[in-house]
Scaffold this active site. Structure first.
Site, PDB file in Angstrom:
ATOM      1  N   HIS A 257     -40.123  79.077  53.939  1.00 34.57           N
ATOM      2  CA  HIS A 257     -40.024  80.146  52.940  1.00 34.57           C
ATOM      3  C   HIS A 257     -39.160  79.641  51.789  1.00 34.57           C
ATOM      4  O   HIS A 257     -37.975  79.381  51.982  1.00 34.57           O
ATOM      5  CB  HIS A 257     -39.407  81.384  53.579  1.00 34.57           C
ATOM      6  CG  HIS A 257     -39.205  82.514  52.620  1.00 34.57           C
ATOM      7  ND1 HIS A 257     -40.228  83.345  52.245  1.00 34.57           N
ATOM      8  CD2 HIS A 257     -38.109  82.935  51.941  1.00 34.57           C
ATOM      9  CE1 HIS A 257     -39.774  84.233  51.385  1.00 34.57           C
ATOM     10  NE2 HIS A 257     -38.486  84.015  51.174  1.00 34.57           N
ATOM     11  N   ASP A 259     -37.689  80.609  48.235  1.00 34.67           N
ATOM     12  CA  ASP A 259     -37.485  81.620  47.207  1.00 34.67           C
ATOM     13  C   ASP A 259     -37.645  80.959  45.844  1.00 34.67           C
ATOM     14  O   ASP A 259     -37.005  79.948  45.558  1.00 34.67           O
ATOM     15  CB  ASP A 259     -36.104  82.250  47.380  1.00 34.67           C
ATOM     16  CG  ASP A 259     -36.041  83.083  48.656  1.00 34.67           C
ATOM     17  OD1 ASP A 259     -36.770  84.084  48.719  1.00 34.67           O
ATOM     18  OD2 ASP A 259     -35.306  82.708  49.592  1.00 34.67           O
ATOM     19  N   ASP A 369     -40.671  88.427  53.143  1.00 33.42           N
ATOM     20  CA  ASP A 369     -39.260  88.630  52.820  1.00 33.42           C
ATOM     21  C   ASP A 369     -39.026  89.705  51.756  1.00 33.42           C
ATOM     22  O   ASP A 369     -37.931  89.829  51.237  1.00 33.42           O
ATOM     23  CB  ASP A 369     -38.672  87.281  52.344  1.00 33.42           C
ATOM     24  CG  ASP A 369     -37.158  87.298  52.282  1.00 33.42           C
ATOM     25  OD1 ASP A 369     -36.547  88.010  53.090  1.00 33.42           O
ATOM     26  OD2 ASP A 369     -36.589  86.604  51.419  1.00 33.42           O
ATOM     27  N   HIS A 574     -39.370  88.144  44.450  1.00 32.51           N
ATOM     28  CA  HIS A 574     -38.611  89.144  45.212  1.00 32.51           C
ATOM     29  C   HIS A 574     -37.085  88.975  45.252  1.00 32.51           C
ATOM     30  O   HIS A 574     -36.421  89.690  46.008  1.00 32.51           O
ATOM     31  CB  HIS A 574     -39.181  89.294  46.630  1.00 32.51           C
ATOM     32  CG  HIS A 574     -39.015  88.092  47.517  1.00 32.51           C
ATOM     33  ND1 HIS A 574     -40.053  87.255  47.824  1.00 32.51           N
ATOM     34  CD2 HIS A 574     -37.942  87.589  48.166  1.00 32.51           C
ATOM     35  CE1 HIS A 574     -39.632  86.283  48.620  1.00 32.51           C
ATOM     36  NE2 HIS A 574     -38.348  86.468  48.841  1.00 32.51           N
TER      37      HIS A 574
HETATM   38 ZN    ZN Z   1     -37.165  85.300  50.131  1.00 38.29          ZN
END
Ligand code: ZN
Length: 1028
Positions: A257, A259, A369, A574
């Protein structure tokens, strides 16, 4: 020899045999590495910029050594590493070991080859698995070291603002012999000891594992590798004892994951992607079974343009079905705040990218997430070729445990998608026994489905999966006592779930995250940028589409719009749109918005120039006049300022079209503003009548026709309130329920209410307040002729710490539910706190309006850039500003301007036009100076029913001769409408959100226009081919 009788001593004996801390002089772990050899030479060059390899290696490198420190934060060090493998190591597996703070990337022959990140358990680059005579023994590598951790550089805690002065130390850089046989034995023992510990004393399998491990230690002489095979045989015997047929199957999928920006800026994410993905590719080369699910088209695009060599390797593994693009969106966006059209574009940009690059679109939506999920998402997914959804974030709920891991999720229009939450409640597992057991135990849908997913790998630049994770799971593939674990793909998992789905439950409505409710408000400038830029791109597209339809010479700015949309979509990531990012990210995001505003204004002007050229050309005989354009799909009568002047005029502009202002249209009733003896001020425009006290608070708000009062006796609407806002941990993210207990009304008057505009076409009054110790607020309250709502133009100088500012409207309405606008529709949430599910929603999100109605009457609150809101009892609140200090210590400090409005109405909010009024507030009419004085008003599109909104018009992606129209049913009703157009249309077809024509979607061009049927909240897209 008998097995030991004492469980604890056997367990601890095993642990010590594997320990990195104890007895490494004589245990197995101490034998993992053989001989070591220092580097031939090490030198370094440091730069504050993130530069390309070619530029870096041309710089002047200075000598460096292990133990040196580098920095400060955000700098980059490039190391030149010269190494020479000893001849004596023939036949050995040789690793280049690099242990440093920060995130490193190894370059070899001008290509990135491996990420090295201590925090992601990646500290060695395999030079050879068995050194041959013929191999080059001397080579030069480069190591690019980013001076930031996996999670940025928070000072003192993860989410604290970054420490600008952090130093990064190189603690190890050498060559080493890696003993693969020791490693395999370590892995066997780790799994057996975990089984022994975690299966527990009531489980006989636990003891079988324990005694096997103990026996292995007995037969194993750590100094004599010839004893290892016998020990390994013991382990293999127990791992190969299989499960029964009914055992749960875990589908393990590699993942990382990343970001797109969070505790580090966007630019660093580009390198995080490269470091992580190249590491995955290396691992795939050595492990033919490894699969890796990878989301976010934007990140693929970054790697494509910055690391073309790596991208070719990725394409190769995508083609093999092992590097698997998932999600279908441009980024993993916030699931609450982006508009409906923005969400469509997330998929449109994402799926088209995947189609172009890899030849297929994603079949799973992937948002593990994100902080809650709009009830409109199921329909949008279905419209973009997706029937499956994966997330896990609801496991973070503070109050209620979500009752399912596998279920059908049904949106506000009735669309369903098969949804799966990894029952291990994580997207970054390590393939341990503990996680497998948790996955089975925690699964809320036991008996209904027998398959689940497990995502393994370090995220955020940690490089995703490791060899250890894979080797753990190999041993657990089918071993009695543990669930079956198979390396799998999201498609394989969902395909089995689809077959097993007959027993599944259905969850209707939003997936509300009972945490992070502060993210609807934090970083107000980002929220405002998002709303404004959504509007700007809407207007540019509408005007450009009309210009294209009217003139064959106008070039639709397709590539520029794509670039601007992608900036906006990126900022919807996000941790950016929610405001949970560091200051560096906020600065980047605001720059992107500025770029959209700048380019958007230019594109709008170009479209208007083309569309209205005749009217704008100066003509000698014509007088100066004003052209007014309306980009919304209904006729509007509003007060505007004439181009270039302060003079007001009331105009009527047709739906999606324009009109010239000629004789000023006179209002049926002008606005009257009067000051009363007690200092209060009344305003009235024939539609509404208000009474404001000296503090700008409404003591009365009436509908003139009915004299129905909106403000309860003795109450004040437009009451500001300040709350203490100290969450438990996640500062920028969370506002806690207990903040409500700290409410303080703002009552310190700096300047009492005074009339600023005495009436006529517009009346206004303004005042200012002191908020808290050092902040101030100035507000102008404006009532326009013929307007059904009262506007509050608000300016705040905000200098608070951990305070939350809201404005409250107690209203004389009784209802157990309030209505909130969401993407392409609305939904209701309770105004009471009966159950824990109700009060967990003490702070919720909305888009342009919220409404509290009883039969026949209601009050709506409109806004132009806010998202946080609540309705408790009869009080509507709009959340205005927060002041968190982590991860951005400067969050929201400074000047703010925003507008909200209150609108009392008769009948339902639908019939009263609340939806249209909220659009009007957000999409001001465009006023352009014109020269020609003669021109009939012109409308491009109109609709026969106010229930349907024509939300967007754009050029079709693949057909320059066609437009795509997006319409939705906004009232929650079943309705047939006629869409009329004055544009030259040759053909009309329904299409999906990816603009693929629907089978049997052809529409007849009838006298009345196009006939379109809607069910509640249905979104339709129409492809219109132009006659040119
Ligand atoms: Zn995230």
């Amino acid at each position: 020899m008998a097995a030991p009788g004492h469980r604890r001593s056997a367990l601890e004996r095993g642990e010590k045999f594997l320990s990195e801390l104890y007895f490494t002089d004589c245990n197995l772990r101490g034998r993992l590495f053989g001989d070591r050899c220092p580097l031939a030479s090490l030198s370094c060059f440091q730069t504050p910029r993130r530069i390309r390899y070619d530029e870096a290696i041309r710089q002047e490198f200075r000598p460096a050594k292990v133990g040196d420190s580098f920095g400060p934060t955000w700098e980059t060090c490039w190391f030149k590493v010269e190494l020479s493998i000893p001849q004596a190591w023939a036949g050995q597996e040789v690793h280049f070991v690099w242990e440093s703070d920060g995130e490193a990337m190894v370059w070899r022959d001008a290509q990135p080859v491996q990420g090295l990140t201590k925090e992601g358990e990646k500290t060695s680059y395999i030079l050879t698995s068995s050194l041959k005579e013929t191999e080059p023994h001397s080579l030069t590598l480069y190591v690019e070291l980013a001076c930031n951790g996996l999670f940025g550089a928070g000072k003192g805690s993860l989410i604290a603002p970054p420490d600008p002065d952090r130093r990064f130390t190189l603690s190890k850089a050498e060559l080493v012999i890696f003993n693969r046989d020791v490693y395999e034995l370590l892995m066997d023992l780790e799994i057996l000891l975990d089984m022994a510990k975690l299966l527990g004393e009531e489980n006989q399998r636990s003891f079988q594992a324990l005694y096997t491990a103990n026996q292995m230690i007995n037969v194993c002489d750590v100094m004599d590798p010839s004893t290892f095979p016998a020990a390994r045989d013991l382990a293999a015997a127990i791992f190969s004892q299989r499960n029964g047929e009914s055992q749960h199957t875990i589908h393990a999928v590699g993942h990382c994951h990343i970001d797109s920006a969070w505790l580090w800026p966007y630019e660093e994410t580009i390198r995080k992607c490269a470091r992580s993905w190249v590491t995955v590719i290396r691992l795939m080369e050595r492990n033919p079974e490894l699969t890796f699910a990878c989301s976010q088209a934007q990140q693929f695009e970054w790697v494509r343009s910055w690391y073309p060599g790596l991208y070719v390797q990725i394409q190769d593994f995508v083609a093999k079905g092992r590097f698997i693009p998932v999600g279908g969106t441009w980024v993993e966006m916030d699931g609450n705040l982006p508009s409906g059209e923005s969400m469509v574009r997330q998929f449109l940009q994402g799926q088209r990218f995947f189609q172009e690059q890899f030849g297929w679109i994603c079949s799973e939506f992937w948002l593990p997430d994100t902080f809650g999920y709009s009830a409109q998402l199921p329909q949008l997914m279905r419209g973009c070729g997706i029937k499956r959804f994966l997330t896990q974030k609801l496991s973070w709920n503070l109050v209620n445990t979500f009752p399912h891991h596998t279920f059908f999720w049904e949106g506000i229009d009735g669309s369903q998608v098969l949804t799966h939450f990894p029952p291990g409640d994580s997207y970054g597992m390590h393939g341990r026994v503990e996680e497998m057991l948790k996955t089975v135990k925690n699964n809320k849908d036991k008996g209904r489905v027998n398959h689940s997913i497990l995502l393994f790998g370090f995220g955020d630049g940690g490089g995703g999966p490791t060899q250890k994770m894979l080797d753990r799971m190999k041993r657990m593939s089918d071993t009695d006592g543990l669930p079956r674990v198979q390396i799998s793909t999201p498609d394989q998992l969902f395909s089995v779930l689809e077959k097993e789905s007959s027993q599944l439950h259905t969850w209707v409505g939003e997936l509300f995250l009972e945490l992070h409710n502060g993210t609807y408000t934090t970083q107000a400038q980002i929220k405002k940028g998002n709303r404004e830029c959504e509007r700007i791109l809407h207007d540019v597209e509408v005007l450009s589409a009309l210009a294209v339809a009217q003139s064959s010479t106008f070039q639709y700015p397709a590539s520029q719009l794509q670039r601007l949309w992608r900036l906006l979509l990126l900022n919807q990531f996000h941790d950016v749109l929610p405001g949970s990012c560091i200051q560096l990210v906020v600065e980047d995001a605001l720059q992107y918005y500025a770029e959209i505003r700048r380019a958007g204004a230019r594109l709008r002007e170009e479209a208007v120039q083309s569309l209205c050229r005749e009217l704008l050309q100066p003509k000698a005989e014509s007088a100066e006049s004003t052209l007014v354009l309306n980009t919304l799909p209904w006729e509007r009568t509003e007060v505007i300022s004439r181009a270039g002047t302060d003079s007001l005029v009331l105009v009527t502009v047709p739906s999606m079209g324009y009109a010239l202002v000629r004789e000023p249209l006179l209002p049926v009733q002008p606005v009257a503003v009067r000051k009363q003896e007690d200092g209060s001020i009344t305003m009235e425009n024939g539609v509404i009548a208000v009474c404001l006290d000296t503090m700008g608070r409404l003591t009365s708000l009436q509908l003139v026709g009915s004299e129905r009062e909106s403000v309860p006796d003795g109450c004040h609407a437009n009451q500001f309130a300040l709350f203490d806002d100290i969450p438990l941990y996640w500062d920028a993210w969370d506002v806690m329920d207990y903040h409500l207990e700290t409410r303080k009304p703002v009552t310190t008057l700096l300047k009492p209410l005074e009339i600023t505009l005495a009436g006529g076409l517009q009346g206004s009054a303004s005042f200012s307040l002191q908020i808290g110790k050092s902040s101030t607020l100035r507000q102008e309250i404006i009532l326009d002729a013929a307007c059904p709502y009262l506007r509050f133009l608000t300016q705040v100088e905000w200098k608070e710490a951990h305070k939350f500012l809201k404005v409250e409207f107690p209203v004389k309405v009784r209802s157990t539910n309030a209505t909130y606008e969401i993407q392409f529709g609305h939904l209701q949430r309770p105004t009471h706190w009966n159950t824990s599910w109700d009060w967990a929603r003490f702070e919720v999100w909305t888009h342009k309006w919220l409404d509290l109605s009883e039969h026949g009457f209601g009050v709506a609150l409109l806004n132009d850039c806010k998202y946080g809101a609540s309705a408790h009892g009869n009080v509507l609140s709009l959340s205005l500003l927060r002041a968190p200090k982590s991860p951005d210590a400067t969050a929201d400090i400074g000047h703010h301007q925003f507008t909200y409005a209150v609108m009392p109405h008769q009948g339902s909010f639908q019939d009263a036009g609340v939806i249209q009024c909220a659009y009007n507030l957000n999409f001001p009419l465009h006023v352009v100076p014109a020269s020609s004085a003669q021109c009939p008003a012109w409308s491009a599109f109109s609709l026969s029913s106010p229930a349907v909104v024509l939300e967007a018009i754009k050029q079709a992606e693949d057909r320059p001769d066609a437009l795509v129209l997006r319409l939705y049913e906004a009232h929650g009703s079943t309705v047939v409408v006629w869409l009329q157009t004055s544009l030259p249309i040759k053909d009309a077809t329904l299409c999906d959100l990816l603009e693929r024509p629907a089978a049997q979607g052809h529409l007849l061009l009838e006298q009345q226009g196009l006939r379109l049927s809607f069910t509640p909240f249905r979104v339709l897209s129409v492809l219109l081919v132009l006659r040119q």
